[in-house]
Design a protein around this motif. Structure first.
Motif, PDB file in Angstrom:
ATOM      1  N   ARG A  25      43.893  31.949  51.533  1.00 57.50           N
ATOM      2  CA  ARG A  25      44.175  32.316  50.286  1.00 57.50           C
ATOM      3  C   ARG A  25      43.223  31.658  49.414  1.00 57.50           C
ATOM      4  O   ARG A  25      42.791  32.097  48.220  1.00 57.50           O
ATOM      5  N   ILE A  28      39.713  33.264  49.631  1.00 61.13           N
ATOM      6  CA  ILE A  28      39.674  34.522  48.870  1.00 61.13           C
ATOM      7  C   ILE A  28      39.989  34.460  47.410  1.00 61.13           C
ATOM      8  O   ILE A  28      39.260  35.423  47.105  1.00 61.13           O
ATOM      9  N   LEU A  32      37.317  36.584  45.403  1.00 63.39           N
ATOM     10  CA  LEU A  32      37.899  37.814  44.424  1.00 63.39           C
ATOM     11  C   LEU A  32      37.354  37.363  43.107  1.00 63.39           C
ATOM     12  O   LEU A  32      36.631  38.261  42.544  1.00 63.39           O
ATOM     13  N   LEU A  57      37.803  31.345  36.976  1.00 61.51           N
ATOM     14  CA  LEU A  57      39.290  31.938  37.280  1.00 61.51           C
ATOM     15  C   LEU A  57      39.671  31.872  38.696  1.00 61.51           C
ATOM     16  O   LEU A  57      40.893  31.693  39.186  1.00 61.51           O
ATOM     17  N   ALA A  61      42.708  30.142  40.237  1.00 66.36           N
ATOM     18  CA  ALA A  61      43.790  30.881  41.178  1.00 66.36           C
ATOM     19  C   ALA A  61      44.097  30.214  42.340  1.00 66.36           C
ATOM     20  O   ALA A  61      45.152  30.019  42.944  1.00 66.36           O
ATOM     21  N   TYR A  64      46.048  27.442  41.527  1.00 69.48           N
ATOM     22  CA  TYR A  64      47.494  27.893  41.237  1.00 69.48           C
ATOM     23  C   TYR A  64      48.355  28.100  42.299  1.00 69.48           C
ATOM     24  O   TYR A  64      49.550  27.887  42.552  1.00 69.48           O
ATOM     25  N   THR A  65      47.551  28.630  43.504  1.00 69.86           N
ATOM     26  CA  THR A  65      48.071  28.979  44.871  1.00 69.86           C
ATOM     27  C   THR A  65      48.784  27.829  45.302  1.00 69.86           C
ATOM     28  O   THR A  65      49.856  27.783  45.906  1.00 69.86           O
TER      29      THR A  65
ATOM     30  N   PRO B 171      45.087  36.278  34.316  1.00 67.90           N
ATOM     31  CA  PRO B 171      44.258  36.668  35.462  1.00 67.90           C
ATOM     32  C   PRO B 171      44.278  35.992  36.677  1.00 67.90           C
ATOM     33  O   PRO B 171      44.002  36.392  37.786  1.00 67.90           O
ATOM     34  N   ILE B 172      44.601  34.626  36.595  1.00 62.11           N
ATOM     35  CA  ILE B 172      44.581  33.793  37.802  1.00 62.11           C
ATOM     36  C   ILE B 172      45.665  34.034  38.637  1.00 62.11           C
ATOM     37  O   ILE B 172      45.774  33.913  40.041  1.00 62.11           O
ATOM     38  N   HIS B 173      46.971  34.448  37.994  1.00 60.49           N
ATOM     39  CA  HIS B 173      48.128  34.958  38.632  1.00 60.49           C
ATOM     40  C   HIS B 173      47.846  36.216  39.469  1.00 60.49           C
ATOM     41  O   HIS B 173      48.194  36.476  40.503  1.00 60.49           O
ATOM     42  N   ILE B 175      44.922  37.274  40.535  1.00 64.37           N
ATOM     43  CA  ILE B 175      44.094  37.105  41.458  1.00 64.37           C
ATOM     44  C   ILE B 175      44.709  36.391  42.681  1.00 64.37           C
ATOM     45  O   ILE B 175      44.774  36.930  43.664  1.00 64.37           O
ATOM     46  N   SER B 176      45.522  35.461  42.315  1.00 64.91           N
ATOM     47  CA  SER B 176      46.476  34.924  43.483  1.00 64.91           C
ATOM     48  C   SER B 176      47.383  35.981  44.215  1.00 64.91           C
ATOM     49  O   SER B 176      47.435  35.879  45.340  1.00 64.91           O
ATOM     50  N   GLU B 177      47.939  36.878  43.266  1.00 62.79           N
ATOM     51  CA  GLU B 177      48.902  37.907  44.280  1.00 62.79           C
ATOM     52  C   GLU B 177      48.140  38.929  44.908  1.00 62.79           C
ATOM     53  O   GLU B 177      48.323  39.073  45.868  1.00 62.79           O
ATOM     54  N   LEU B 178      46.724  39.314  44.421  1.00 61.39           N
ATOM     55  CA  LEU B 178      45.862  40.098  45.264  1.00 61.39           C
ATOM     56  C   LEU B 178      45.317  39.520  46.339  1.00 61.39           C
ATOM     57  O   LEU B 178      45.238  40.090  47.348  1.00 61.39           O
ATOM     58  N   SER B 179      45.387  37.933  46.284  1.00 58.06           N
ATOM     59  CA  SER B 179      44.710  37.449  47.555  1.00 58.06           C
ATOM     60  C   SER B 179      45.532  37.583  48.593  1.00 58.06           C
ATOM     61  O   SER B 179      45.379  37.355  49.951  1.00 58.06           O
ATOM     62  N   ARG B 180      46.714  37.867  48.207  1.00 56.02           N
ATOM     63  CA  ARG B 180      47.995  37.750  49.445  1.00 56.02           C
ATOM     64  C   ARG B 180      47.493  39.081  50.321  1.00 56.02           C
ATOM     65  O   ARG B 180      47.644  39.022  51.418  1.00 56.02           O
TER      66      ARG B 180
END
Lengths: 76, 278
Positions: A25, A28, A32, A57, A61, A64-65, B171-173, B175-180
């Motif tokens: 992740r 990715i 992304l 970003l 992200a 953040y993950t 947007p960070i959140h 992107i993080s969701e989409l990366s799953r």
């Protein structure tokens, strides 16, 4: 909210599935962000503004993950 | 010569629907599971036979994990997680049967004759893994919505903790969701496709040593054994990650509820409606 944090039938197994997920992740998220930025730049002819924003970003992200997974693990 | 294309090969078309060899693999896996389920439900008894025990073994193993990590609501999503596990496992192991990926029709590609197999490992096609990942994504969003309510879920997704950080963090959140979704689909696809390429390479290499019989049988045998293990591990990882996401989607709400209200049972703020799934 104790009951949902574990099992009544035995010790909860370690959450190793998330560890499998984390490494992929991170990459990715950056791809992304940068990919989205590149697409926007190509579409709007604004190179490299959105690519840079997307990269920031994407890296954000990824961080953040890590933070999110660490937070969830500590709560468990 | 056996070759493995990254894209699933077209076999025939029914109107606008193009049927590929990976679709045949997925349909065969579904058919096997359907027949096994029909056979199992008719013949299963309280005292299990040997065959029943063999079938129950992986199901009980995963059910134990789901029960252990899934929280109090594990029964709600256990069927989905088990179905994903069995489907991916069957599809992965199906690809190791003799003839799958090796029997097909000959086609000329760039002057060379290659075999286009009739059946191919379903998970060696990104469409299959992406479809499964989307099912998983929709499921954990649905469970999150059910536990959180629409307002609570959107607040969790779109509004950051210090409100002034929302334009940056949203947007960070996202992107993080989409990366799953992408990580779920790419991991399964990558591993299974790499396994296909590895097996094809090993078969091609050992064809040259056909007169040294032990080598010709032992080397592909070792790699097929490894692929059996990888198929199981990948099915397990996919199913467990889906379960983890669902559990987190439900748990996030509970934790927010418990932060605001020690009882955690009746969040009174309008942004976080009561538990939808009892």
């Amino acid at each position: 909210m104790g009951p949902d944090q574990g099992s009544d039938d035995g010790a909860p197994p370690p959450n190793w599935g998330v560890a499998f997920d984390l490494g992929l992740r991170l990459g990715i998220s950056v791809i992304l962000g940068v990919g989205g930025g590149l697409l926007l730049d190509n579409w709007l002819h604004t190179s490299p503004i959105f690519t840079l924003i997307g990269m920031v970003l994407g890296i954000g992200a990824a961080m953040y993950t890590i933070w999110d997974v660490a937070k969830q693990s500590m709560r468990r | 010569m056996v070759h493995v294309e990254i894209r699933a090969e077209e076999l025939f078309a029914i109107g606008p629907l193009i049927v590929t060899n990976s679709m045949v693999g997925a349909l065969l896996a579904s058919a096997i599971l359907l027949f096994a389920a029909r056979w199992f439900t008719r013949r299963s008894g309280i005292v299990p036979s040997r065959a029943q025990s063999i079938i129950e073994l992986p199901i009980e193993f995963l059910a134990g994990i789901v029960r252990g990590t899934g929280g109090t609501r594990w029964r709600q999503f256990a069927p989905l997680v088990l179905a994903i596990f069995l489907f991916v496992l069957t599809a992965n192991w199906l690809s190791l049967l003799p003839g799958v990926g090796t029997i097909g029709f000959a086609e000329e590609v760039e002057g060379k004759k290659v075999i286009v197999p009739f059946v191919r490992a379903a998970a060696a096609d990104l469409n299959f893994t992406l479809g499964l990942a989307l099912i998983s994504f929709v499921s954990f969003v649905a469970f999150g919505l059910r536990a959180n309510g629409l307002r609570g879920y959107l607040k969790e997704l779109l509004v950051a903790e210090p409100a002034y950080m929302t334009p940056l963090l949203t947007p960070i959140h996202l992107i993080s969701e989409l990366s799953r979704v992408i990580s779920l689909s790419m991991r399964l696809f990558g591993n299974v496709f790499a396994g296909e390429v590895l097996l094809a390479t090993m078969l091609a290499l050992t064809t040259a040593t056909i007169f040294i019989l032990p080598l010709a049988f032992v080397i592909p045998g070792v790699f097929i054994g490894l692929e059996l293990l990888f198929g199981l591990v990948q099915a397990l990882v996919f199913a467990l990650l889906s379960m983890t996401y669902i559990t987190l989607a439900i748990a996030e709400h509970r934790e927010h509820g418990s932060d605001e209200h020690p009882s955690g049972e009746s969040p009174e703020q309008g942004a976080a409606p009561a538990h939808g799934a009892a």
